[in-house]
Each structure stands twice: as structure tokens, then as C-alpha cells.
Write a protein that holds these residues in place. Structure first.
Motif, PDB file in Angstrom:
ATOM      1  N   VAL A  29      48.060  -1.756  76.651  1.00 26.66           N
ATOM      2  CA  VAL A  29      48.030  -0.403  76.081  1.00 26.66           C
ATOM      3  C   VAL A  29      48.630   0.525  77.131  1.00 26.66           C
ATOM      4  O   VAL A  29      47.953   0.914  78.087  1.00 26.66           O
ATOM      5  N   ALA A  91      47.184  -0.710  68.933  1.00 23.88           N
ATOM      6  CA  ALA A  91      46.795   0.190  70.021  1.00 23.88           C
ATOM      7  C   ALA A  91      47.996   0.529  70.896  1.00 23.88           C
ATOM      8  O   ALA A  91      48.145   1.668  71.353  1.00 23.88           O
ATOM      9  N   ALA A  92      48.856  -0.456  71.143  1.00 25.38           N
ATOM     10  CA  ALA A  92      50.067  -0.198  71.920  1.00 25.38           C
ATOM     11  C   ALA A  92      50.987   0.751  71.177  1.00 25.38           C
ATOM     12  O   ALA A  92      51.541   1.691  71.756  1.00 25.38           O
TER      13      ALA A  92
END
Length: 290
Positions: A29, A91-92
Motif C-alpha cells: 500500500v 487498497a493499493a
């Protein structure tokens, strides 16, 4: 067109990028400092943005920017388009979109190569794994609304409003200004495993922007579906079950209550809050999807 591939995390680095591609390996992330390369690439592609600013858009008496999502107006001023392909998790992708939103370069084209099945992959009907590269690299942009939180986080696939202790939710959740998704007061009770545990929301691919449904069980795995409506429902309930009859859509979802835990794309907030809002951003996401 300049294409920049961001491989986020070990699973992403295990996928072989096309030969000759411009690749940057980042944490699972990425943080703001990891994404400075995006700032530089955006400035190189568009040194000065001649289109209306966010403040100017907000001052307009109409709400055309909240209608059907459309192409970025900056595109006609760019000689060499910039496409950023994120390889990794929702999430990234959220971290990358958050940076683009805060720095106001959402005119960039974004491709996504999910390393695993995810709400964003489900919602946008994307392939998973290395097979997603052809679409992400060569597919057409199909704009969609960008949903953000009041804390300035972009939602790539889904967000969750739940009780910080994972019990039943105390408070109310409202879609737009008048539609009450549900209200549960202090001390109210429901049968175990079929109660009011909060809500799950996902970005839509068209106006008005965001879909939300009541979470009727605690956080737990569940299957996703197929087909346009099933994809929306599947994106809503990859964790926990939702009351499909409660599904509502709007431009914003807001909640007030006790000890609210906000989770964006699988990343929970560190502390509970008393109020939380998600709403459609004034610029649309230029996402590559079918």
C-alpha cells in the motif's frame, strides 16, 4: 502515450510485466512519498491545467458535474496521454487514486491489474492476474464516478461502516439527504446473526455515484455474483451478508452514531469516529474497463 506500471507488493511483483514497460515496484500500500513519481509524470504531461478548478466547479449554480460520468476536459490539452496501471490490491489502487485526487490530476488514465478477486475487479468486470494486462494497457477509458470519504480517501472497490467492536451498529445511516438506510438506537436488539451491523458501500459505474446496503451479519467471507446487477451486489457483499432489499443509491452516504469504524478497501481506520461521510467527487475517474 506514456504508460507507467506500478507493481504494489510481492504478489504484484510476481506478475511479469510486458517487455519494455516502464515499471516501478512499490510497497503493498504505497504512501505519499512512494508516489512522488506520479506528481512528476502528471506535471510533465500537463504543466498547467487550463480547465476550471475544483473551486470554480463548486461555485457553479448547476450540478452537471454530478450527472453521467464523462471524459476529463484536460484531455484535449494533452499531447502525450499518461496512463498509470496499478498492479496489486484495491487498497493499493485506493492509495494511488487518493494521491491523484488530492493533487488534482484525475485526468490521468488509470488501468488496474488486480492480483486477486476484489470488489473493484467485480464491479468493473475486470480480469484477475496477468490476464488483466492487455485490457489495462490497451483498453479504452470508460469514465466512472469517484467516491471519496470526508477524510480525503478515494474508494476503489468498497467501504464499510460498522461498530468499532464489531457488534451491532448504534446510529443512523442516510443516503443523500432524506433516505434513511437504517436507524438503530442505543439498547435496541435484534436476533443474533441477522441484525444491523452497519453498511457496505461501493462506487457505481454511472450516476448518481454510490450504492449502499445494510450489513446484516458481522464481517465474514461471502461469494460474489455475476452479471451487471449481481456484480453490484457481489461488490457490496464480499464480506458479510447484506439485505439486498435495502440497496439504495445516491450521491452521498452519511452516518452519525457511536464508535463508528470506517474501513476503506480493507484498510480500517485506527480510531472510531462519531460521524462519517462518503460522497461523489467533482471529477470523474478515467478508468480503463470494458
Amino acid at each position: 502515450m506514456r504508460v507507467l506500471i506500478l507493481r504494489c507488493g510481492p504478489a504484484a511483483r510476481a506478475l511479469q510485466a510486458p517487455a519494455g514497460a516502464e515499471v516501478l515496484d512499490l510497497p503493498q500500500v504505497p504512501a505519499r512519498g512512494d508516489l512522488r513519481v506520479l506528481d512528476d509524470a502528471a506535471r510533465a504531461a500537463l504543466p498547467e491545467d487550463p480547465t476550471p478548478s475544483l473551486d470554480e466547479i463548486a461555485a457553479r449554480p448547476d450540478v452537471r458535474h454530478l450527472g453521467a460520468p464523462g471524459p476529463a476536459p484536460q484531455a484535449r490539452f494533452i499531447d502525450d496521454a499518461l496512463r498509470v496501471v496499478v498492479v496489486g490490491s484495491d487498497a493499493a489502487l485506493s492509495a494511488v487514486l487518493t494521491r491523484a485526487m488530492r493533487a488534482d490530476f484525475l485526468w490521468v488514465e488509470f488501468g488496474y491489474v488486480p492480483v486477486d478477486p476484489s470488489p473493484a475487479a467485480t464491479n468493473w468486470a475486470l480480469p484477475v492476474g496477468a490476464g488483466a494486462f492487455p485490457l489495462a494497457l490497451h483498453g479504452a477509458v470508460n469514465p466512472a464516478p469517484l467516491i471519496r470519504s470526508d477524510r480525503g480517501l478515494a474508494v476503489a472497490g468498497s467501504a464499510l461502516l460498522e461498530d468499532f467492536s464489531h457488534g451491532e451498529y448504534t446510529g443512523e445511516i442516510i443516503v443523500d439527504d432524506a433516505t434513511i438506510l437504517f436507524r438503530r438506537d442505543e439498547g435496541a436488539s435484534h436476533p443474533p446473526r441477522r441484525g444491523l451491523f452497519g453498511a457496505r458501500l461501493v462506487p457505481m459505474t454511472d450516476a448518481p455515484g454510490v450504492a449502499a446496503a445494510v450489513l446484516t451479519t458481522p464481517y465474514s467471507p461471502a461469494e460474489t455474483g455475476r452479471g451487471p446487477l449481481a456484480r453490484l451486489r457481489g461488490a457490496l457483499r464480499p464480506h458479510g451478508e447484506v439485505d439486498e432489499a435495502s440497496l439504495r443509491t445516491g450521491r452521498a452516504v452519511q452516518s452519525g452514531g457511536r464508535d463508528i469504524l470506517v474501513t476503506v478497501d480493507g484498510v480500517p481506520a485506527k480510531r472510531p469516529v462519531k460521524r462519517a461521510t462518503f460522497y461523489r467527487h467533482m471529477r470523474d475517474l478515467q478508468i480503463v474497463r470494458p
